[in-house]
Every structure is written in C-alpha cells, then in structure tokens.
Design a protein around this motif. Structure first.
Motif, mmCIF file in Angstrom:
data_model
loop_
_atom_site.group_PDB
_atom_site.id
_atom_site.type_symbol
_atom_site.label_atom_id
_atom_site.label_comp_id
_atom_site.label_asym_id
_atom_site.label_seq_id
_atom_site.Cartn_x
_atom_site.Cartn_y
_atom_site.Cartn_z
ATOM 1 N N LEU A 7 0.823 -1.207 0.000
ATOM 2 C CA LEU A 7 0.000 0.000 0.000
ATOM 3 C C LEU A 7 0.861 1.263 0.000
ATOM 4 O O LEU A 7 0.605 2.222 -0.730
ATOM 5 C CB LEU A 7 -0.939 -0.050 1.206
ATOM 6 C CG LEU A 7 -1.789 1.136 1.611
ATOM 7 C CD1 LEU A 7 -3.059 0.642 2.276
ATOM 8 C CD2 LEU A 7 -1.043 2.052 2.569
ATOM 9 N N ASN B 55 -3.670 -2.193 -10.142
ATOM 10 C CA ASN B 55 -2.417 -1.559 -9.713
ATOM 11 C C ASN B 55 -1.345 -1.576 -10.794
ATOM 12 O O ASN B 55 -1.425 -2.338 -11.766
ATOM 13 C CB ASN B 55 -1.860 -2.290 -8.479
ATOM 14 C CG ASN B 55 -2.577 -1.907 -7.200
ATOM 15 O OD1 ASN B 55 -2.436 -2.564 -6.173
ATOM 16 N ND2 ASN B 55 -3.332 -0.823 -7.228
ATOM 17 N N GLU C 245 -5.288 -11.925 -1.625
ATOM 18 C CA GLU C 245 -4.332 -10.858 -1.985
ATOM 19 C C GLU C 245 -5.041 -9.916 -2.953
ATOM 20 O O GLU C 245 -5.373 -10.309 -4.074
ATOM 21 C CB GLU C 245 -3.087 -11.458 -2.650
ATOM 22 C CG GLU C 245 -1.950 -10.459 -2.892
ATOM 23 C CD GLU C 245 -1.283 -10.006 -1.596
ATOM 24 O OE1 GLU C 245 -1.802 -9.048 -0.969
ATOM 25 O OE2 GLU C 245 -0.248 -10.592 -1.224
ATOM 26 N N HIS D 48 -8.121 -1.745 -0.315
ATOM 27 C CA HIS D 48 -6.966 -2.616 -0.585
ATOM 28 C C HIS D 48 -7.096 -4.001 0.023
ATOM 29 O O HIS D 48 -6.127 -4.772 -0.016
ATOM 30 C CB HIS D 48 -5.677 -2.006 -0.030
ATOM 31 C CG HIS D 48 -5.264 -0.732 -0.678
ATOM 32 N ND1 HIS D 48 -4.393 -0.682 -1.746
ATOM 33 C CD2 HIS D 48 -5.592 0.543 -0.404
ATOM 34 C CE1 HIS D 48 -4.208 0.582 -2.091
ATOM 35 N NE2 HIS D 48 -4.925 1.342 -1.302
ATOM 36 N N GLY E 22 -1.332 -7.425 -5.210
ATOM 37 C CA GLY E 22 0.087 -7.725 -5.290
ATOM 38 C C GLY E 22 0.680 -6.772 -6.312
ATOM 39 O O GLY E 22 0.013 -6.400 -7.296
HETATM 40 O O1 BZD Z 1 -1.951 -3.137 -0.931
HETATM 41 C C1 BZD Z 1 -1.718 -4.189 -0.015
HETATM 42 C C2 BZD Z 1 -2.432 -5.427 -0.508
HETATM 43 O O2 BZD Z 1 -2.271 -6.463 0.441
HETATM 44 C C3 BZD Z 1 -1.843 -5.826 -1.849
HETATM 45 O O3 BZD Z 1 -2.511 -6.923 -2.373
HETATM 46 C C4 BZD Z 1 -1.947 -4.651 -2.809
HETATM 47 O O4 BZD Z 1 -1.236 -4.917 -3.977
HETATM 48 C C5 BZD Z 1 -1.360 -3.393 -2.195
HETATM 49 C C6 BZD Z 1 -1.566 -2.176 -3.059
HETATM 50 O O5 BZD Z 1 -2.886 -2.058 -3.449
HETATM 51 N N1 BZD Z 1 -2.122 -3.782 1.293
HETATM 52 C C7 BZD Z 1 -1.224 -3.298 2.158
HETATM 53 O O6 BZD Z 1 -0.050 -3.198 1.860
HETATM 54 N N2 BZD Z 1 -1.712 -2.885 3.347
HETATM 55 C C8 BZD Z 1 -0.976 -2.346 4.318
HETATM 56 O O7 BZD Z 1 0.232 -2.240 4.271
HETATM 57 C C9 BZD Z 1 -1.707 -1.834 5.523
HETATM 58 C C10 BZD Z 1 -1.066 -0.920 6.316
HETATM 59 C C11 BZD Z 1 -1.720 -0.410 7.430
HETATM 60 C C12 BZD Z 1 -2.996 -0.831 7.736
HETATM 61 C C13 BZD Z 1 -3.629 -1.755 6.923
HETATM 62 C C14 BZD Z 1 -2.974 -2.261 5.809
#
Ligand code: BZD
Length: 842
Positions: free
Chosen positions: A136, A482, A675, A374, A678
C-alpha cells in the motif's frame, strides 16, 4: 503580509535566478562548495557520507528550481488538483531517482570519480525513507512518481514519522525489531516552519441558536497540537514537472510548552507535554492488514487529515470562488480507510465554520472524495469504537451520526420495510461496544470506490460491499488494476536490462514513458545475439545478489542455480509456510536420493525476505522455521549446491532493487481471494523473471497479458474457498500425505525443537487450515516440478521471459494514474509549456 516582491525590484531577481550546475566542471565545483561551506568540511575530511550529502545537495539545487516553477505554474493556471492522502509513502532512496529525473547521472558519475568516489557507493549511503509497511505504501510512492511524470497537478499528504518501519535483525533465527531513526541527515525535505496548523483534540461541543433559529455547533476546549509542514520534491521523469509531497510533523502548540510550569520548577511536566505532542508523528504503526484500534493511531489519522484539509481549503479560498466550485478544483483520493475522517472534517468545516447548509455541504463532500479499498480480509477492515471517537473528536462523532441518519433515511425510502439492509449497511455497528465502520463511511462520503485488481474489485462488489452496490448502483464501484513505476523498477533497479531493451525499442525516454512500447521486443525474441545478451544480464544480476548474500549471510550460492524468491510481508494469507513446507519436502526427497540421482536435480536457491508485525506470533514462527531450515540444509554436506535456503534480513525497497532483477522464479501464492492485487508480481515479471502463483489478485491479469504458457499457476480457485473451509470444519478432512511427511520431519526434531513450530502445524491439522495450505500442497509441488523441467530447457525459458517482458506494458503505474484521472478525479495534466509569466499569491 504580502510576500511578493514589488515590480521595480523584480529585475534584480530575474537577473540572479538560480540555475544549478551545468556540465561536469560545474557539478564538481558545486560538490566541493557544499562540502566546504554547507558541511564545513574539506578534502582531508570527506568520507562517503559527506560526498553523498554534497552530491545530493548539488542535485537538490537543480530540483528545487523546477519544483518552484511547477508550483508557480500550478498556482497561476488555477486548474483542478489531485490530493493523494496516504498514511504511508514507502519511497526508498531519492538520490538515484533525482539523478535520473533531473538528468546528468553520467555527469555525476564521472565528476564523482574525479573527486575520488564511485557513484554506486555514494548512492548507497542514503537511508531508505521507509514510511510504509508494504504494498500500500509503495503503491503511493509509485503513484507520486507517475503523477509527476505525467504532469498532473498533484500533491501527496502524509505524516513525517521520526521512525519508519522498524529494521529487522535476525538473531538465532528469530526476528528482532530495531528502531529506524532515518532522519539523521535528510537533504530531501524542506521544513516549512511558517506553514503550521493547530489541531484540536478532546473538548466538548456547544450549540448556539441565532435569531433566525439556525443552530451552530462549536467545538471547544481540549488540547491543541501543532502540525508543521515538511515538503519533499517529487520530480517527474523526462519533464520538468516537480510535484510536492507534504508531510506533517507534530509539535507542541505555542503555549503548550508551559513556561509557567517551567519557571515554577515543574520542568518534568512541561517537557512531558512537549513530548506528548511529538509522539503523534513519532512512529509508523508496523501492522499491515490488521486493525488494532489504538488511540494514538486515531490521533495520527485525525492530526494528518485535519492539517491536510486545512491546507487544501486555505489554498482553495485564495481563489475566491464560491464553495460549490470546490469539487471543480479539488479531488481527494483516500488511500484505504486511514484518511476517512477527512470526509467528516470537510463536512464540519463547511457547516460549522463556513455556515453552509447540510445538504449543500454534503454534495460538495461527496463530489470531492474517492476511496480505494486494498483488502477484503475482515481483520483488516478498520473500525473505531464510538466511545473513543466521542472522547477524542466529540463533534466528529455527532456528524458521523448525522451522516448515518440521513444515509439510512434515504435507504429506507428506497427499500421500505427492509430492516435487515438498514442494520447491515449502518455506519454504526450495533455491537458491544458500538463501532464506527470506516469503510462504510468512506463509501457513503465518496462518489467513486475502487478495488486494485479485477478479481478484487469483483469480490468487493459481490461480498463486503454488496449492499452498497444495490443502494448506489454499480457505477460507483470501479476497478483500477495496480501498477508500478518502470523508472525505479526497471531502469534504476536493472540498468543492464533497461539498456538492452533500449537497443530494441528506442531510447529509455520512449519506453519509460510509454511502457506498451515493450511489445516491440517480441520481434527480437528469436534473435540469438539478443537472447545471449539477455541471459548475460540475468546472470550478472544473479551474481550481484549472490555477492550480497555472501557478504550478509556468509553462505555461498551458485548463480547458475534457479533463484526462487518470495519477498513480501510475512503473513499467513501470503503463505510463506506453504513455500517453506515445499522446501522441506524437496530437502527430504534430496536426502533420499543417491549422490548420482542428486546430481541430476536442477539446483535451486530458495530466497525469502520480509518483516513480521512485531505482535504477530505466527508470522514470527514462520520466520524462525525458514531460518532453522536454512541452517540445516545449507550445512548438510549431502546437499551441496542442489538446495540452498536463504533468508535476507531487513527486506526493504533498496534490497528489492537488488533482489527483483536477480530472480528466475518468484512466488505469489496467497490463498485465492485474499491478496487484493500484489505489485511485486509485476516487478518480477518486468525484470525477466517467471512467476509461480495462485489465481489471485493481479496474477490473473498478468496471465491474461503474458499468456498462460508463461506462468506457473496452481491451486484452488477463489470461488471454491468457502466450500473448502466449510468442509475442513464439518467434513472429513485429511492432511495431504506429502505435507504429513514434512510435519513428521519437523516433529522428529530435524529443524530444532518441535515446540517452536507446533503452532504452524496445528493451524493446518487442528484449527481448520483456514488458508488452505494442505488443499493446495499437492498442486504446488506438481507445479514446482514443472518449473524444474522448464528451467532445464534454458532456450524455452528465455523465450518465456522475453515474451513476458514484452507484454507487461499494461502494468505501468502511468496507466493507473490515467485511469484514476479519467474515471474518478476528472483532472487533466498541466503541460509545462503553458507558460505563466509572473505569479501572484502562494
Ligand atoms: O496493498 C496491499 C495489498 O495487500 C496488496 O494486495 C496490494 O497490492 C497493495 C496495493 O494495493 N495492502 C497493504 O499493503 N496494506 C498495508 O500495508 C496496511 C497498512 C496499514 C494498515 C492496513 C494495511
């Protein structure tokens, strides 16, 4: 105070405009000047850190000039801007990116060499800006790069954490967390001590009624904390456009450092007040995909959101437009639900401070916001207890209740007598204690909601947000798959491959701006010289990683072996346990072979990396098992090069830049449907690696783009997961026999005390195997066998790699940003040529 220089004096300014260095001589002169004056050192006292600092400052000077111009241009053009609100920006290092985007990296290379340094060493001096957990946060960083590169007028807003994600050390096979104090020296940020906002917490609400009977709410009392802006320039590639990332830092508001207390000798409590204020932006929460409901986290969210909105509103008000034009000037993107309070805060500003009617205000709010989801994991969906919100933000809670009331009334009108739907979609969950459902609030307060890959967007429409599709209609819910920035994830991380590609598809400034041009590579897929060069680049990248592994772990790995990589946050749903169980199975098989048989097996290096949230016990157990297996396998004389297991400590953006280009195979093996997208899957394929993966997230679209014959898919499908889980609990469910062998080996103590890994085994055998490790194990092993066979045919393998890369153009984050701009934000790029003359304001 008017800060603009009067007309008659401007000539002196224009004559003396800063320009930055031009050419090698000027670069060297600037570096030496910065060493001698800015840093107050000399050639007798200039280590690599100082050379890094001076080089950065030389490039920064150039960057700042374009940054100022871009900001002036945007202010003057007065067009709609995008504001990307994210609690995380996982930026990594900035110098190499600045050199690429400003240009003149070659100048720097030869200049630094004249001065006695190697540019690679200098680049490595920089600390990663690791203000994020994983996908994220990195997505937000890629989006900033694309927004600038495509000339969109856009600002990022985030928090300036003093400590980013912790550094991971592995001690005796266990993860140990060490604080990441990264701000020691950061030339890429500009403190704006004059840009501050005082943020209120706690207190109470008073209502007054004027002569016309209009009731106004006043939020009074409580504490105040000051937000100070720190600005980070975000240069675009092959454009002068340079956007701004504004990060807020918390400090005590004036008067908060209580001189009365101080002077009367109560030093400790006056200092404590100061520290309490600074705590808000002190540290990034290290949990990904888990909601823990901590008060300080809610404080962080409101602090950042309130400061950002104040800033956005202040900028809008300068234009003197009527409020109804706010959504024509402002688009705000919510990166997950973390900034959802922005919806409530804007409504509060409009009704309590600006005196708008509820409905007019609410229309503006809805037209302004968009929300990106997400995750569908229930434990990750944010909720805040009503009591906590009431205590910290009493006026906001009232507004949330009113938003909910009006929303439920409208649902009631459309679905009369359907009490079920009302309680299902209520923003307030009637649980004990009552909770505010942030995702629902974000949906109700936005005009568009997006998922991050096709399957994920379908899942949110048909599961967690189903009722909202019924209520608002399907058009509100869209998909934006993404993407990743090819500047960092191809050109910077893999210069060898980027240069090779450039020989076939035209210079980098072409394909790094339009990644679909990669499709021209397919014409060269049978060109022997090109294929040879391709293989050489991969081998050199693997050698570079092998060297890194040698220096950091002491283990020697053979670069000829198949490099099988899984690097990402450690999480049960991502199933590193499936991978390591598969590795153990392979080890047992190798042990059972004769030396002759063993020689025929294609050698493999299984590489892992990733952090576990500090409180996530099972994830820590997975790390411990990987390290325990690594120790046994790597020191087993029977095994030799046939199998090596490596855990790379402290996986981060800079390490990804070394690891990704070196992979032959990478693993994206989440339980189907878990997921969201990713993004590392895209990075690996773009760098000429193949994938083993489940039908999950963006793997599905990657397959569609590159072709089924170029990816190793396995496992159960998302649509079957519920039934399988049901069967685990109520049916007659047996663990896969291959997996039983693995568990037996662990039980026999092969990898140390069973006790240390009992949790992982029980999760599968005794607790319902929620992540379907056993169900997918056989299919996983079979597919790994297929990988071995395919890798043995290097000619075919290289064809698969080249073909895949040529078809990856879709996954550029430039494509995502254009989709957001068109479908959700309704903003246009602002071409740098549109000249503006002299500016007013800002
Ligand atoms: O976001 C991620 C997903 O798990 C992935 O599948 C996706 O590709 C990416 C981008 O859209 N989610 C996260 O990374 N989430 C976190 O890091 C996060 C951080 C704080 C609180 C909740 C989730």
């Amino acid at each position: 105070v008017e800060a603009s220089i009067p007309e008659p004096q401007r000539e002196a300014w224009l004559k003396n405009q800063a320009s930055g260095f031009k050419g090698k001589d000027e670069f060297e002169k600037e570096v030496v000047r910065h060493v001698e004056t800015t840093l107050a050192r000399s050639m007798f006292n200039c280590d690599e850190t100082a050379a890094y600092a001076a080089t950065s400052l030389a490039f920064r000077d150039r960057l700042v000039i374009e940054w100022n111009r871009t900001q002036q241009r945007q202010t003057f053009a007065d067009t709609k801007r995008v504001y990307y609100l994210s609690l995380e920006f996982l930026m990594g290092r900035a110098l190499d990116n600045a050199m690429l985007n400003v240009g003149d990296k070659e100048v720097a290379k030869s200049g630094l060499s004249d001065l006695g340094f190697r540019i690679e060493d200098i680049i490595q001096q920089e600390n990663d800006a690791a203000l994020g957990n994983g996908g994220l946060g990195r997505l937000a960083a890629c989006f900033l790069d694309s927004l600038a590169s495509l000339d969109y007028p856009a600002w990022g807003y985030g928090l300036r954490y003093r400590y980013g994600i912790f550094k991971q050390e592995i001690i005796d096979g266990y993860q140990v967390e060490v604080p990441d104090y990264w701000l020691d020296f950061n030339p890429w940020e500009f403190p704006r001590h004059d840009v501050t906002v005082d943020i209120q917490f706690y207190g109470y609400v008073k209502k007054t009624t004027d002569d016309s009977g209009k009731v106004t709410a006043h939020w009074e009392g409580g504490d105040t904390v000051r937000a100070v802006a720190y600005d980070v320039p975000i240069p675009g590639y092959a454009t002068p456009a340079t956007n701004n990332l504004r990060l807020w830092s918390s400090q005590a508001a004036s008067g908060e450092f209580d001189f009365q207390k101080f002077n009367s000798g109560d030093y400790e409590s006056s200092v404590a007040d100061q520290q309490r204020a600074e705590t808000i932006s002190a540290v990034l929460y290290p949990n990904d995909n888990l909601d823990r409901g901590k008060e300080l986290r809610l404080k962080q969210q409101y602090f950042w959101v309130a400061a950002s909105l104040y800033d956005i509103v202040r900028r809008f008000k300068k234009s003197k437009r009527p409020w109804r034009e706010f959504p024509d000037q402002v688009a705000i993107q919510l990166n997950d639900t973390h900034p959802t309070l922005a919806i409530v805060e804007l409504q509060r500003i409009l009704i309590d401070l600006e005196g708008l009617d509820w409905d007019d205000a609410w229309n503006i709010v809805q037209q302004t916001f968009c929300y990106t989801n997400h995750t569908v994991l229930p434990e990750a969906l944010e909720k805040w207890s009503v009591g906590l919100v009431q205590h910290l933000l009493p006026r906001h809670l009232q507004i949330i209740y009113d938003i909910n009331l009006f929303f439920l009334q409208s649902v009631e009108r459309s679905f009369p007598k359907n009490r079920e739907i009302l309680s299902r979609v209520s923003i307030i969950e009637e649980s004990q204690p009552k909770m505010v459902r942030m995702a629902y609030l974000a949906i109700v307060g936005s005009h568009k909601v997006n998922g991050v890959a096709e399957l994920h967007s379908d899942l949110i429409r048909t599961t967690i947000f189903k009722d909202f599709v019924t209520i608002f209609g399907p058009d509100k819910f869209v998909n934006v798959t993404n993407g990743i920035t090819p500047r960092r994830w191809l050109h910077q991380a893999n210069p060898g491959l980027s240069d090779l590609i450039a020989t076939k598809v035209g210079g980098p400034e072409l394909f790094l701006k339009d990644l679909t041009l990669l499709n021209k590579l397919e014409l060269s897929v049978n060109d022997p010289a090109f294929r040879k060069a391709w293989a050489e680049v991969k081998l050199a990248n693997k050698q570079r990683l092998a060297d890194y592994i040698k220096t950091t772990t002491g283990y020697t790995v053979n670069p000829i072996a198949l490099f099988d990589v899984q690097v990402k946050r450690i999480h049960e749903y991502k199933r590193q346990q499936l991978n390591i169980f598969g590795v153990i199975y392979r080890y047992l098989k190798l042990k059972a072979m004769t030396p002759e048989e063993r020689k025929k097996v294609p050698p493999r290096v299984s590489i892992f990396g990733g952090k576990a949230a500090p409180g996530y016990w099972m994830a820590k157990q997975i790390i411990h098992l990987i390290n325990s297996v690594s120790k046994v396998v790597n020191n087993d004389p029977d095994i030799g090069d046939a199998l090596k297991v490596i855990f790379i400590e402290d996986y981060n953006v800079s390490k990804a830049e070394i690891i990704v280009p070196a992979s032959d195979l990478s693993e994206h093996i989440s339980t189907a449907g878990t997921e969201a997208s990713g993004t590392s899957n895209m990075k690996f394929v773009l760098n000429g690696g193949l994938i083993i993966g489940t039908c999950d997230g963006a793997n599905i679209e990657i397959t569609r783009e590159i072709g089924e014959e170029n990816i190793f898919l396995f496992g159960n499908l998302a649509e079957d997961v519920d039934d399988l889980r049901h069967n685990h609990t109520y049916g007659d469910h047996k663990t896969d026999p291959g997996l039983d062998q693995v568990f037996d080996a662990i039980h026999s103590g092969t990898f140390g005390s069973v006790h240390d890994f009992q949790g992982m085994i029980s999760a599968v055998r005794d607790h319902g195997d929620y992540y379907l490790v056993s169900d997918d194990f056989h299919s996983y092993l079979e597919t790994q066998d297929l990988v071995d066979k395919s890798y043995a045919d290097q000619e075919l393998w290289i064809t698969k790699c080249i073909t895949s890369v040529s078809r990856m153009g879709f996954f550029s984050s430039d494509r995502c940003i254009n989709e957001y701009a068109e479908m959700m934000w309704n903003v246009e790029p602002l071409q740098p040529e549109t000249n503006i003359g002299t500016k007013k304001g800002e």
